[in-house]
Design a protein around this motif. Structure first.
Motif, PDB file in Angstrom:
ATOM      1  N   SER A 280       0.846  -1.191   0.000  1.00  0.00           N
ATOM      2  CA  SER A 280       0.000   0.000   0.000  1.00  0.00           C
ATOM      3  C   SER A 280       0.883   1.243   0.000  1.00  0.00           C
ATOM      4  O   SER A 280       1.989   1.239   0.543  1.00  0.00           O
ATOM      5  CB  SER A 280      -0.942   0.017   1.205  1.00  0.00           C
ATOM      6  OG  SER A 280      -0.244   0.274   2.389  1.00  0.00           O
ATOM      7  N   TYR A 281       0.371   2.288  -0.638  1.00  0.00           N
ATOM      8  CA  TYR A 281       1.095   3.544  -0.775  1.00  0.00           C
ATOM      9  C   TYR A 281       0.097   4.672  -0.564  1.00  0.00           C
ATOM     10  O   TYR A 281      -0.934   4.724  -1.231  1.00  0.00           O
ATOM     11  CB  TYR A 281       1.705   3.628  -2.185  1.00  0.00           C
ATOM     12  CG  TYR A 281       2.412   4.926  -2.490  1.00  0.00           C
ATOM     13  CD1 TYR A 281       3.774   5.053  -2.278  1.00  0.00           C
ATOM     14  CD2 TYR A 281       1.719   6.014  -2.998  1.00  0.00           C
ATOM     15  CE1 TYR A 281       4.434   6.237  -2.561  1.00  0.00           C
ATOM     16  CE2 TYR A 281       2.366   7.203  -3.276  1.00  0.00           C
ATOM     17  CZ  TYR A 281       3.718   7.305  -3.062  1.00  0.00           C
ATOM     18  OH  TYR A 281       4.361   8.483  -3.344  1.00  0.00           O
ATOM     19  N   SER A 282       0.360   5.550   0.398  1.00  0.00           N
ATOM     20  CA  SER A 282      -0.543   6.676   0.627  1.00  0.00           C
ATOM     21  C   SER A 282       0.284   7.928   0.898  1.00  0.00           C
ATOM     22  O   SER A 282       1.410   7.841   1.375  1.00  0.00           O
ATOM     23  CB  SER A 282      -1.477   6.389   1.796  1.00  0.00           C
ATOM     24  OG  SER A 282      -0.730   6.149   2.966  1.00  0.00           O
ATOM     25  N   THR A 283      -0.293   9.078   0.583  1.00  0.00           N
ATOM     26  CA  THR A 283       0.411  10.329   0.820  1.00  0.00           C
ATOM     27  C   THR A 283      -0.439  11.224   1.725  1.00  0.00           C
ATOM     28  O   THR A 283      -1.662  11.190   1.684  1.00  0.00           O
ATOM     29  CB  THR A 283       0.699  11.090  -0.491  1.00  0.00           C
ATOM     30  OG1 THR A 283      -0.521  11.267  -1.205  1.00  0.00           O
ATOM     31  CG2 THR A 283       1.685  10.330  -1.352  1.00  0.00           C
ATOM     32  N   ALA A 284       0.256  12.012   2.531  1.00  0.00           N
ATOM     33  CA  ALA A 284      -0.394  13.009   3.379  1.00  0.00           C
ATOM     34  C   ALA A 284      -0.100  14.373   2.766  1.00  0.00           C
ATOM     35  O   ALA A 284       0.968  14.598   2.207  1.00  0.00           O
ATOM     36  CB  ALA A 284       0.158  12.927   4.794  1.00  0.00           C
ATOM     37  N   LYS A 285      -1.035  15.279   2.897  1.00  0.00           N
ATOM     38  CA  LYS A 285      -0.866  16.616   2.318  1.00  0.00           C
ATOM     39  C   LYS A 285       0.291  17.346   2.986  1.00  0.00           C
ATOM     40  O   LYS A 285       0.600  17.088   4.142  1.00  0.00           O
ATOM     41  CB  LYS A 285      -2.161  17.424   2.480  1.00  0.00           C
ATOM     42  CG  LYS A 285      -3.288  16.875   1.659  1.00  0.00           C
ATOM     43  CD  LYS A 285      -4.513  17.735   1.796  1.00  0.00           C
ATOM     44  CE  LYS A 285      -5.622  17.162   0.934  1.00  0.00           C
ATOM     45  NZ  LYS A 285      -6.833  17.936   1.023  1.00  0.00           N
ATOM     46  N   PRO A 286       0.909  18.265   2.244  1.00  0.00           N
ATOM     47  CA  PRO A 286       2.010  19.015   2.844  1.00  0.00           C
ATOM     48  C   PRO A 286       1.505  19.880   4.003  1.00  0.00           C
ATOM     49  O   PRO A 286       0.407  20.420   3.950  1.00  0.00           O
ATOM     50  CB  PRO A 286       2.538  19.882   1.709  1.00  0.00           C
ATOM     51  CG  PRO A 286       1.495  19.861   0.648  1.00  0.00           C
ATOM     52  CD  PRO A 286       0.673  18.632   0.855  1.00  0.00           C
ATOM     53  N   GLY A 287       2.329  19.978   5.021  1.00  0.00           N
ATOM     54  CA  GLY A 287       1.964  20.797   6.169  1.00  0.00           C
ATOM     55  C   GLY A 287       2.445  22.225   5.982  1.00  0.00           C
ATOM     56  O   GLY A 287       2.935  22.609   4.923  1.00  0.00           O
ATOM     57  N   LYS A 288       2.304  23.002   7.017  1.00  0.00           N
ATOM     58  CA  LYS A 288       2.663  24.420   6.961  1.00  0.00           C
ATOM     59  C   LYS A 288       4.162  24.614   6.685  1.00  0.00           C
ATOM     60  O   LYS A 288       4.561  25.520   5.980  1.00  0.00           O
ATOM     61  CB  LYS A 288       2.281  25.071   8.286  1.00  0.00           C
ATOM     62  CG  LYS A 288       2.431  26.564   8.317  1.00  0.00           C
ATOM     63  CD  LYS A 288       1.880  27.098   9.619  1.00  0.00           C
ATOM     64  CE  LYS A 288       1.989  28.611   9.668  1.00  0.00           C
ATOM     65  NZ  LYS A 288       1.479  29.137  10.922  1.00  0.00           N
ATOM     66  N   HIS A 289       4.989  23.724   7.257  1.00  0.00           N
ATOM     67  CA  HIS A 289       6.437  23.900   7.126  1.00  0.00           C
ATOM     68  C   HIS A 289       7.132  22.744   6.420  1.00  0.00           C
ATOM     69  O   HIS A 289       8.351  22.652   6.471  1.00  0.00           O
ATOM     70  CB  HIS A 289       7.072  24.045   8.516  1.00  0.00           C
ATOM     71  CG  HIS A 289       6.562  25.223   9.257  1.00  0.00           C
ATOM     72  ND1 HIS A 289       6.874  26.503   8.909  1.00  0.00           N
ATOM     73  CD2 HIS A 289       5.731  25.318  10.333  1.00  0.00           C
ATOM     74  CE1 HIS A 289       6.280  27.334   9.739  1.00  0.00           C
ATOM     75  NE2 HIS A 289       5.562  26.639  10.613  1.00  0.00           N
ATOM     76  N   GLY A 290       6.411  21.879   5.782  1.00  0.00           N
ATOM     77  CA  GLY A 290       7.086  20.728   5.196  1.00  0.00           C
ATOM     78  C   GLY A 290       6.462  20.283   3.907  1.00  0.00           C
ATOM     79  O   GLY A 290       5.456  20.820   3.456  1.00  0.00           O
ATOM     80  N   SER A 291       7.076  19.279   3.328  1.00  0.00           N
ATOM     81  CA  SER A 291       6.561  18.742   2.072  1.00  0.00           C
ATOM     82  C   SER A 291       5.626  17.566   2.352  1.00  0.00           C
ATOM     83  O   SER A 291       5.547  17.081   3.475  1.00  0.00           O
ATOM     84  CB  SER A 291       7.730  18.281   1.192  1.00  0.00           C
ATOM     85  OG  SER A 291       8.437  17.249   1.841  1.00  0.00           O
TER      86      SER A 291
END
Length: 124
Positions: A28-39
């Motif tokens: 499985s492969y999932s991504t989290a949205k970029p935060g205020k200070h990161g990618s």
């Protein structure tokens, strides 16, 4: 070495990636949205190709990771001996012994597919 570097964002379910120095197939492969200070970060769940042990990896999507080049080859069963199978590679005609999968019923002259990476092999 039989591996190459790729960015995490290029990986897909079903492909391979090195986790803990072991070639693993991505389940499985999932991504989290970029935060205020990161990618954006990717979370990868996989299982070892040769040991079936579950592993996970969390990396930024623009990070580079090693991708093993796992070859899928054809072979012919020469001899079956309890837990071991003697196989001949249909391309090179080399013979070698591999562990017989518990759920497989193999006989002499059967054609099989196996995975190979850096001298390690597994019947699929």
């Amino acid at each position: 070495m039989a591996k190459e570097q790729k960015q995490v964002r290029e990986l897909q379910e079903g492909s391979y990636v090195m986790m803990e120095e072991t070639p693993c197939k991505i389940r499985s492969y999932s991504t989290a949205k970029p935060g205020k200070h990161g990618s954006a970060k990717a979370r990868i769940e996989g299982a070892g190709v040769f040991d079936d042990q579950k592993r996970s990896l969390s990396q930024p999507v623009d990070a580079k990771v090693w991708v093993p080049i796992v070859e899928r080859k054809g072979g012919q069963v020469i001899n079956v001996d309890e837990d071991d199978v003697q196989v001949m590679d249909l391309d090179t005609y080399d013979t070698f012994t591999m562990r017989k999968p518990a759920d497989e019923d193999l006989n002499a002259d059967d054609e099989i597919e196996f995975l190979e990476y850096e001298g390690r092999r597994k019947i699929v």
